[in-house]
Design a protein around this motif. Structure first.
Motif, short mmCIF file in Angstrom:
data_model
loop_
_atom_site.label_atom_id
_atom_site.label_comp_id
_atom_site.label_asym_id
_atom_site.label_seq_id
_atom_site.Cartn_x
_atom_site.Cartn_y
_atom_site.Cartn_z
N LYS A 137 3.97 89.97 55.42
CA LYS A 137 2.81 90.33 54.73
C LYS A 137 2.97 89.62 53.11
N ILE A 138 4.21 89.63 52.90
CA ILE A 138 4.08 88.91 51.44
C ILE A 138 3.79 87.56 51.34
N ILE A 139 4.13 86.81 52.30
CA ILE A 139 3.78 85.36 52.83
C ILE A 139 2.03 85.41 52.83
N PHE A 140 1.63 86.24 53.67
CA PHE A 140 0.14 86.15 53.82
C PHE A 140 -0.41 86.44 52.66
N SER A 141 -0.20 87.55 51.59
CA SER A 141 -0.91 87.81 50.39
C SER A 141 -0.49 86.55 49.42
N ASN A 142 0.55 85.97 49.42
CA ASN A 142 0.71 85.00 48.54
C ASN A 142 0.21 83.73 48.86
N ALA A 143 -0.53 83.49 50.03
CA ALA A 143 -0.65 82.30 50.73
C ALA A 143 -1.93 81.58 49.96
N GLY A 144 -2.96 82.66 49.58
CA GLY A 144 -4.28 82.04 48.82
C GLY A 144 -5.02 81.12 49.85
N ASP A 145 -5.34 80.00 49.55
CA ASP A 145 -6.22 79.10 50.39
C ASP A 145 -5.50 78.21 51.21
N ASP A 146 -4.04 78.16 50.74
CA ASP A 146 -3.32 77.12 51.39
C ASP A 146 -2.81 77.74 52.72
N ARG A 147 -3.46 77.60 53.92
CA ARG A 147 -3.52 78.13 55.06
C ARG A 147 -2.03 77.34 55.69
N GLU A 148 -2.04 76.00 55.53
CA GLU A 148 -0.99 75.24 56.28
C GLU A 148 0.43 75.70 55.74
N LYS A 149 0.47 75.89 54.32
CA LYS A 149 1.76 76.46 54.01
C LYS A 149 2.18 77.74 54.36
N ALA A 150 1.21 78.74 54.60
CA ALA A 150 1.39 80.10 54.97
C ALA A 150 1.65 79.87 56.40
N ARG A 151 1.13 78.99 57.16
CA ARG A 151 1.30 78.77 58.65
C ARG A 151 2.89 78.51 58.81
N SER A 152 3.29 77.41 58.08
CA SER A 152 4.70 76.97 58.13
C SER A 152 5.78 78.11 57.75
N ALA A 153 5.23 78.77 56.55
CA ALA A 153 6.42 79.76 56.30
C ALA A 153 6.30 80.90 57.18
N MET A 154 5.20 81.30 57.87
CA MET A 154 5.18 82.27 58.96
C MET A 154 6.15 82.14 60.12
N GLN A 155 5.81 80.58 60.51
CA GLN A 155 6.63 80.12 61.50
C GLN A 155 8.35 80.19 61.36
N ALA A 156 8.60 79.70 60.14
CA ALA A 156 10.00 80.01 59.90
C ALA A 156 10.54 81.21 59.72
N SER A 157 9.59 82.19 59.36
CA SER A 157 10.13 83.62 59.49
C SER A 157 10.36 84.10 60.58
N ARG A 158 9.41 83.91 61.69
CA ARG A 158 9.37 84.05 63.18
C ARG A 158 10.79 83.44 63.78
N GLU A 159 11.01 82.27 63.35
CA GLU A 159 12.35 81.70 63.88
C GLU A 159 13.60 82.48 63.45
N LYS A 160 13.60 82.53 62.23
CA LYS A 160 14.66 83.34 61.63
C LYS A 160 14.87 84.57 62.28
N TYR A 161 13.67 85.37 62.23
CA TYR A 161 14.09 86.64 62.90
C TYR A 161 14.51 86.93 64.55
N SER A 162 13.77 85.90 64.95
CA SER A 162 13.77 85.55 66.78
C SER A 162 15.37 85.52 66.80
N GLY A 163 16.10 84.69 66.02
CA GLY A 163 17.47 84.69 66.25
C GLY A 163 18.35 85.72 65.94
N LYS A 164 18.03 86.60 64.90
CA LYS A 164 18.67 87.91 64.67
C LYS A 164 18.24 89.07 65.83
N ILE A 165 17.00 88.92 66.11
CA ILE A 165 16.87 89.97 67.29
C ILE A 165 17.45 89.63 68.69
N LYS A 166 17.70 88.32 69.04
CA LYS A 166 18.36 87.92 70.11
C LYS A 166 19.83 88.23 70.08
#
Length: 128
Positions: A72-101
């Motif tokens: 939510k913080i990443i999305f709200s801070n993204a502004g117009d830089d969608r590529e930056k937000a997309r890569s940050a969201m992907q990194a977040s998903r990967e990080k938490y995926s490992g923790k969930i596993k």
């Protein structure tokens, strides 16, 4: 009589369009959900698909809640830089995926990987 028919057809079109727009808006857009609600929905879905035990649900809920808050913080801070937000969201998903596993047994982890692959295929791809 002809004007009445046109008027009725116009009204029907307006009703149909507004109903469609409300239906599209009402879909569970995860970015607009409260992080706690997102986490609850995700854990409910995972519980059904992975047959999680109560202790697993509690542990995974904490991780998913942290992920939802971070995204939510990443999305709200993204502004117009969608590529930056997309890569940050992907990194977040990967990080938490490992923790969930870490909370899953081998069979559940395999199924979780399959689910993630399905989810990523359903996720809309933009600029590709």
């Amino acid at each position: 009589m002809m004007y009445l028919k046109r008027f009725l057809v116009g009204c029907m079109l307006l009703i149909g369009i507004s109903g469609y727009a409300q239906e599209r808006q009402g879909r569970g857009n995860m970015q607009n959900m409260d992080p706690a609600e997102r986490a609850k929905n995700t854990v409910t879905r995972l519980t059904e698909q992975l047959q999680l035990e109560k202790s697993q649900q509690d542990s995974i809920y904490k991780q998913v809640l942290q992920q939802a808050q971070e995204e939510k913080i990443i999305f709200s801070n993204a502004g117009d830089d969608r590529e930056k937000a997309r890569s940050a969201m992907q990194a977040s998903r990967e990080k938490y995926s490992g923790k969930i596993k870490n909370f899953l047994n081998a069979e559940q982890a395999k199924k979780y990987d399959e689910l993630q692959q399905q989810w990523s295929q359903r996720r809309p791809r933009q600029n590709q």
